[in-house]
Design an enzyme around this catalytic site. Structure first.
Site, PDB file in Angstrom:
ATOM      1  N   ASP A 105       0.602  -0.705  13.162  1.00 18.92           N
ATOM      2  CA  ASP A 105       0.964  -2.033  12.652  1.00 18.92           C
ATOM      3  C   ASP A 105       1.197  -3.049  13.774  1.00 18.92           C
ATOM      4  OD1 ASP A 105       0.767  -1.163  10.041  1.00 18.92           O
ATOM      5  OD2 ASP A 105       2.846  -0.491   9.974  1.00 18.92           O
TER       6      ASP A 105
ATOM      7  N   GLY B 185       0.836  -1.212   0.000  1.00 15.67           N
ATOM      8  CA  GLY B 185       0.000   0.000   0.000  1.00 15.67           C
ATOM      9  C   GLY B 185       0.859   1.246   0.000  1.00 15.67           C
TER      10      GLY B 185
ATOM     11  N   SER C 299      -3.416   9.135   8.294  1.00 15.74           N
ATOM     12  CA  SER C 299      -2.680   8.162   7.483  1.00 15.74           C
ATOM     13  C   SER C 299      -1.391   8.785   6.969  1.00 15.74           C
ATOM     14  CB  SER C 299      -3.537   7.704   6.299  1.00 15.74           C
ATOM     15  OG  SER C 299      -2.720   7.100   5.316  1.00 15.74           O
TER      16      SER C 299
END
Ligand code: S3P
Length: 480
Positions: free
Chosen positions: A345, A95, A168
């Site tokens: 994560d 991504g 993000s």
């Protein structure tokens, strides 16, 4: 490939380990070097599959990479003028590659197509295509431009003033990179501060950019909420980067699997060496300390000289060593939305660790995990439940009770972080666990199984991912 792992039976281990180079920082090094005017040097880059995808993409865009040994690559950049790729750009599972590169491609006067594997093609891209379209790029993709493949007709971009709807770093970085090619100042405001590797490395590459506290986050409006941690980045464009030299520190997100294992075994002692200590990536360590798991962090002296643009704290990544001793017991791990960006994560491995706590744990505000390489909330809840965990999936998080784990057949959904989290769960479980599709660990951590076997050498991990390591693996069996 299947990996079979036997529980350690609570046997403590002692060891030292240097994690693989940071994936996030390596992506940026390859991309910024590819844009710079001259030869940049990247020392100790990640050899994970994701970063290989980025390097292949930037080479397809005209950058040249010359390896001088396995740990040093010289990249000749395109001076801000990549060339039109002759074929589709393949971002694989990454991504970060897709979102950051789309920001570069949007500002180039050519046509390109970005795609990747089935997981990548299911991930939301509207979060980058929407603002890039506002900047003037023509982008099409499935689902109205929300899904790859993305076909990009780049152009001279207009700057925008954009408030990110989700925190993000990938979206922020995409727009910073687009801003480098825009006519004027691009302003990006994030609701919560996210990892700033792009900003730090841009300073190394001589870029002008300004970082300041941003607008209040929506959460900050609520009574008793912590103060806003949002930030605003302003990027004047157009600008050309100068070449730079960067050494990539170890990846805290990879180290987290080993630190969690040591934390869950009373008396285990682990030192992680040369690991990145970026304060926007340290939520994992902070959540451990909060739960009563003592950590000792020794930061290396700062080497960055700062920069000439008032961003003194930028220009280099902090790094150092972390030592952890597994306590007799620890409290529940409770996370709120404000905590998530700094450990986004690490949520799956924190869920594994939470099964070993002395109290229930609650993770909230983590809906972003549903759009990672897999739906990580559903994946980790389902697979830990199969191993006997008392775990409940919530729309935006997880509720986990102290549980005894037992060996089971589990699957990774092709997601590297689920694979490594489940391997740690297997070592904490009674009996034997068989993990399907374990090879995906190589997306961020080639040799993970080998390293796990070396550190815990009394325990047994078998399978064919690891490939043997100094006899540390008791049995070198093939896939079963
Ligand atoms: C990354 C940012 C995070 C993280 C991903 C890498 C990066 O994604 O989950 O693994 O390198 O910028 P988001 O920024 O989309 O949350």
């Amino acid at each position: 490939m299947k990996q079979v792992i036997k529980g350690l039976g609570g046997r403590p281990f002692t060891g030292r380990f240097t994690p693989p180079p940071d994936k996030s920082i390596t992506h940026r090094a390859f991309m910024l070097a590819a844009l710079a005017a001259g030869e940049s040097e990247v020392i100790n880059p990640s050899s994970g599959l994701d970063c290989r995808s980025t390097l292949a993409c930037v080479e397809a865009l005209g950058a040249r990479a010359r390896w001088e040994g396995p740990e040093r690559v010289i990249i000749t950049g395109t001076a801000g003028h990549p060339t039109e790729p002759v074929d589709i750009l393949d971002a694989g599972n990454s991504g970060t590659t897709t979102r950051l590169l789309s920001g570069v491609l949007a500002g180039q006067p050519f046509f390109s197509i970005l795609t990747g594997d089935a997981s990548l093609r299911s991930r939301p891209m509207g979060r980058v295509t929407k603002p890039l379209r506002q900047m003037g790029a023509t982008i099409s993709g499935r689902g109205g431009g929300d899904l790859a493949p993305l076909a990009i007709n780049g152009t001279r971009l207009r700057p925008i003033d954009y408030a990110l709807p989700v925190a993000s770093a990938q979206v922020k970085s995409c727009l910073i990179l687009a801003g480098l090619a825009a006519d004027g100042e691009t302003v990006i405001t994030e609701p919560l501060a996210t990892r700033d590797h792009t900003e730090r490395m841009l300073v190394k590459a001589g870029a002008r950019l300004h970082v300041a506290a941003g607008a209040p986050s929506p959460a900050a409006a609520a009574p008793a909420a912590p103060p806003s941690r949002g930030r605003q980045v302003r990027v004047p464009g157009p600008q050309i980067l100068r070449p730079f030299s960067v050494r990539i520190p170890g990846d805290i997100s990879s180290a987290a699997f080993f630190l969690a294992l040591a934390a869950a075994i009373p008396g285990a002692r682990l030192t992680v060496e040369e690991v990145g200590l970026n304060p926007l990536r340290d939520g994992f360590q902070r959540s451990l300390v909060k739960a009563g798991i003592p950590l000792e962090t020794r930061a290396a002296p700062a080497t960055g000289a700062g920069d000439a643009y008032g961003n003194d704290a930028y220009g280099d990544e902090p790094w150092g060593d972390i030592t952890l001793t597994g306590p007799q017991s620890f409290r529940g791990l409770n996370l709120e939305a404000e905590d998530i960006p700094d450990l986004v994560d690490e949520v799956p491995i924190l869920a594994v660790l939470a099964t070993q706590a002395s109290e229930p744990s609650l993770i909230r505000g983590a809906a972003e995990l549903r759009v990672k390489e897999s739906d990580r909330l559903a994946g980790i809840a389902g697979q830990l439940a199969a191993m006997g965990a008392r775990i409940e999936e919530r729309p935006d998080g997880l509720y986990i009770e102290p549980s005894r784990l037992r060996g089971a057949q589990v699957r990774t959904y092709g997601d590297h972080r689920l694979a490594m989290s489940l391997a740690v769960a297997a070592l904490l479980a009674e009996g034997e666990t068989s993990i399907e599709d374990f090879e995906c660990a190589a997306v961020s951590f080639p040799g993970f199984g080998e390293e796990l076997a070396r550190l815990t050498s009394g325990g047994s991990t078998e399978g064919n991912e690891a490939g043997g390591h100094d006899g540390a693996r008791p049995k070198d069996g093939g896939a079963r």
